[in-house]
Write a protein that holds these residues in place. Structure first.
Motif, mmCIF file in Angstrom:
data_model
loop_
_atom_site.group_PDB
_atom_site.id
_atom_site.type_symbol
_atom_site.label_atom_id
_atom_site.label_comp_id
_atom_site.label_asym_id
_atom_site.label_seq_id
_atom_site.Cartn_x
_atom_site.Cartn_y
_atom_site.Cartn_z
ATOM 1 N N ASN A 11 0.787 -1.333 0.070
ATOM 2 C CA ASN A 11 0.109 -0.031 -0.083
ATOM 3 C C ASN A 11 1.047 1.321 -0.054
ATOM 4 O OD1 ASN A 11 -2.572 -1.015 -0.177
ATOM 5 N ND2 ASN A 11 -2.788 -1.214 2.236
ATOM 6 N N ALA A 12 1.980 1.339 0.865
ATOM 7 C CA ALA A 12 2.882 2.340 1.059
ATOM 8 C C ALA A 12 3.328 2.626 -0.488
ATOM 9 C CB ALA A 12 3.836 2.430 1.952
ATOM 10 N N ALA A 13 3.893 1.596 -1.194
ATOM 11 C CA ALA A 13 4.509 1.830 -2.561
ATOM 12 C C ALA A 13 3.557 2.382 -3.442
ATOM 13 C CB ALA A 13 5.078 0.226 -2.888
ATOM 14 N N ALA A 14 2.250 1.708 -3.368
ATOM 15 C CA ALA A 14 1.271 2.142 -4.489
ATOM 16 C C ALA A 14 0.817 3.762 -4.206
ATOM 17 C CB ALA A 14 0.071 1.098 -4.427
ATOM 18 N N LEU A 15 0.771 3.918 -2.826
ATOM 19 C CA LEU A 15 0.388 5.458 -2.633
ATOM 20 C C LEU A 15 1.499 6.221 -3.048
ATOM 21 C CD1 LEU A 15 -1.170 4.953 0.820
ATOM 22 C CD2 LEU A 15 -2.137 5.948 -0.941
ATOM 23 N N ALA A 16 2.753 5.851 -2.711
ATOM 24 C CA ALA A 16 4.064 6.514 -3.446
ATOM 25 C C ALA A 16 3.885 6.816 -5.018
ATOM 26 C CB ALA A 16 5.271 6.132 -2.829
ATOM 27 N N VAL A 17 3.484 5.959 -5.550
ATOM 28 C CA VAL A 17 3.525 5.941 -7.245
ATOM 29 C C VAL A 17 2.407 6.976 -7.383
ATOM 30 C CG1 VAL A 17 3.060 4.856 -9.028
ATOM 31 C CG2 VAL A 17 4.702 3.516 -7.717
ATOM 32 N N LEU A 40 4.110 8.383 4.956
ATOM 33 C CA LEU A 40 3.604 7.432 4.033
ATOM 34 C C LEU A 40 3.096 6.237 4.783
ATOM 35 C CD1 LEU A 40 2.926 7.221 1.119
ATOM 36 C CD2 LEU A 40 5.424 6.339 0.969
ATOM 37 N N ILE A 41 4.135 5.593 5.519
ATOM 38 C CA ILE A 41 3.687 4.218 6.228
ATOM 39 C C ILE A 41 2.419 4.581 6.924
ATOM 40 C CG2 ILE A 41 4.425 2.614 7.969
ATOM 41 C CD1 ILE A 41 5.884 2.412 5.315
ATOM 42 N N GLY A 48 -4.936 0.693 4.558
ATOM 43 C CA GLY A 48 -5.361 -0.600 4.865
ATOM 44 C C GLY A 48 -6.479 -0.734 5.979
ATOM 45 N N LEU A 49 -6.733 0.055 6.801
ATOM 46 C CA LEU A 49 -7.863 0.024 7.809
ATOM 47 C C LEU A 49 -9.031 0.204 7.160
ATOM 48 C CD1 LEU A 49 -6.221 1.145 11.241
ATOM 49 C CD2 LEU A 49 -6.985 -1.014 10.555
ATOM 50 N N VAL A 50 -9.085 1.237 6.344
ATOM 51 C CA VAL A 50 -10.255 1.586 5.430
ATOM 52 C C VAL A 50 -10.701 0.551 4.766
ATOM 53 C CG1 VAL A 50 -11.111 3.168 3.781
ATOM 54 C CG2 VAL A 50 -9.874 4.128 5.900
ATOM 55 N N ASN A 51 -9.751 -0.138 3.943
ATOM 56 C CA ASN A 51 -9.895 -1.202 2.881
ATOM 57 C C ASN A 51 -10.540 -2.409 3.627
ATOM 58 O OD1 ASN A 51 -9.824 0.190 0.601
ATOM 59 N ND2 ASN A 51 -7.461 -0.169 0.676
ATOM 60 N N VAL A 105 -10.469 8.957 -8.597
ATOM 61 C CA VAL A 105 -10.649 7.667 -9.447
ATOM 62 C C VAL A 105 -9.343 7.305 -10.253
ATOM 63 C CG1 VAL A 105 -11.902 7.157 -11.511
ATOM 64 C CG2 VAL A 105 -12.838 8.504 -9.785
ATOM 65 N N LEU A 106 -8.575 8.474 -10.575
ATOM 66 C CA LEU A 106 -7.375 7.889 -11.322
ATOM 67 C C LEU A 106 -6.475 7.493 -10.121
ATOM 68 C CD1 LEU A 106 -5.692 7.953 -13.712
ATOM 69 C CD2 LEU A 106 -5.065 10.284 -13.100
ATOM 70 N N GLY A 107 -6.181 8.032 -9.342
ATOM 71 C CA GLY A 107 -5.439 7.583 -7.834
ATOM 72 C C GLY A 107 -5.861 6.099 -7.621
ATOM 73 N N GLY A 108 -7.004 5.792 -7.385
ATOM 74 C CA GLY A 108 -7.454 4.641 -6.943
ATOM 75 C C GLY A 108 -6.958 3.631 -7.998
ATOM 76 N N LEU A 109 -6.979 3.803 -9.499
ATOM 77 C CA LEU A 109 -6.806 2.876 -10.569
ATOM 78 C C LEU A 109 -5.381 2.784 -10.471
ATOM 79 C CD1 LEU A 109 -7.755 1.492 -13.142
ATOM 80 C CD2 LEU A 109 -7.232 3.533 -14.075
ATOM 81 N N ILE A 110 -4.566 3.960 -10.226
ATOM 82 C CA ILE A 110 -3.346 3.735 -10.284
ATOM 83 C C ILE A 110 -2.646 2.896 -8.912
ATOM 84 C CG2 ILE A 110 -0.712 4.939 -9.581
ATOM 85 C CD1 ILE A 110 -1.891 7.047 -11.519
ATOM 86 N N ILE A 111 -3.381 3.076 -7.680
ATOM 87 C CA ILE A 111 -2.857 2.187 -6.620
ATOM 88 C C ILE A 111 -3.407 0.989 -6.584
ATOM 89 C CG2 ILE A 111 -3.769 1.850 -4.079
ATOM 90 C CD1 ILE A 111 -3.854 5.205 -4.109
ATOM 91 N N SER A 112 -4.425 0.608 -7.396
ATOM 92 C CA SER A 112 -5.096 -0.949 -7.701
ATOM 93 C C SER A 112 -3.666 -1.614 -8.536
ATOM 94 C CB SER A 112 -6.221 -0.623 -8.181
ATOM 95 O OG SER A 112 -7.244 -0.474 -7.348
ATOM 96 N N ILE A 113 -3.602 -1.139 -9.378
ATOM 97 C CA ILE A 113 -2.376 -1.754 -10.423
ATOM 98 C C ILE A 113 -1.105 -1.870 -9.749
ATOM 99 C CG2 ILE A 113 -1.021 -1.187 -12.539
ATOM 100 C CD1 ILE A 113 -3.671 0.112 -13.508
ATOM 101 N N VAL A 114 -0.617 -0.673 -9.136
ATOM 102 C CA VAL A 114 0.631 -0.908 -8.408
ATOM 103 C C VAL A 114 0.538 -2.100 -7.144
ATOM 104 C CG1 VAL A 114 2.456 0.336 -6.963
ATOM 105 C CG2 VAL A 114 1.430 1.362 -9.160
ATOM 106 N N SER A 115 -0.334 -1.885 -6.434
ATOM 107 C CA SER A 115 -0.276 -2.739 -5.203
ATOM 108 C C SER A 115 -0.585 -4.140 -5.795
ATOM 109 C CB SER A 115 -1.625 -2.244 -4.494
ATOM 110 O OG SER A 115 -2.883 -2.570 -4.745
ATOM 111 N N TRP A 116 -1.079 -4.447 -6.755
ATOM 112 C CA TRP A 116 -1.251 -5.691 -7.457
ATOM 113 C C TRP A 116 -0.013 -6.177 -7.746
ATOM 114 C CZ3 TRP A 116 -0.566 -7.021 -12.646
ATOM 115 C CH2 TRP A 116 -0.424 -8.328 -12.987
ATOM 116 N N ALA A 117 0.891 -5.411 -8.404
ATOM 117 C CA ALA A 117 2.187 -5.685 -8.894
ATOM 118 C C ALA A 117 3.176 -6.083 -7.670
ATOM 119 C CB ALA A 117 2.770 -4.581 -9.838
ATOM 120 N N VAL A 118 3.018 -5.150 -6.945
ATOM 121 C CA VAL A 118 3.812 -5.083 -5.567
ATOM 122 C C VAL A 118 3.503 -6.398 -4.936
ATOM 123 C CG1 VAL A 118 4.746 -4.294 -3.557
ATOM 124 C CG2 VAL A 118 4.559 -2.646 -5.454
#
Length: 126
Positions: A11-17, A40-41, A48-51, A105-118
């Motif tokens: 999540n931290a990596a995805a948020l950073a991206v 960031l952590i 993570g808690l929200v999710n 919306v754009l941030g959520g899309l990016i976060i989803s893709i990056v967290s999936w990859a990480v």
């Protein structure tokens, strides 16, 4: 415990991206690198808690919209979770801000893709 740590780091990596790619998603510019990394952590923990706590309830209540839109409503739910994280972070003085719904919306899309990859790259242990 390891799985929780891996998910928080993802999540931290995805948020950073997302912060790096989108100008309207910001993290506190003041302070050193260590302070920004800690913030960031902490934001990743809030995210993570929200999710874990809020997202399943929202998904259950909006199930007809998921069916009607063939799953595209997931983008809206992810955006709302990111906006909620921004609001909670503001209340906790973490200086993380998402400016507007379409940015979320754009941030959520990016976060989803990056967290999936990480999550693919990091080990998955319980």
């Amino acid at each position: 415990m390891t799985n929780f740590l891996v998910k928080t780091l993802a999540n931290a990596a995805a948020l950073a991206v997302a912060i790096w790619l989108i100008g309207d998603i910001t993290l506190d510019e003041h302070g050193g690198t260590g302070q920004r990394a800690l913030t960031l952590i902490l934001v990743a923990l809030v995210f993570g808690l929200v999710n874990v706590l809020v997202k399943p309830v929202v998904k259950l209540l909006s199930l007809p919209l998921f069916v009607l839109t063939l799953g595209l409503f997931t983008l809206v739910v992810n955006a709302l979770m990111l906006l909620l994280t921004s609001w909670i972070s503001g209340k906790l003085d973490l200086n993380f801000h998402v400016d507007g719904f379409w940015t979320a919306v754009l941030g959520g899309l990016i976060i989803s893709i990056v967290s999936w990859a990480v999550n693919l790259a990091l080990p998955d242990r319980n």
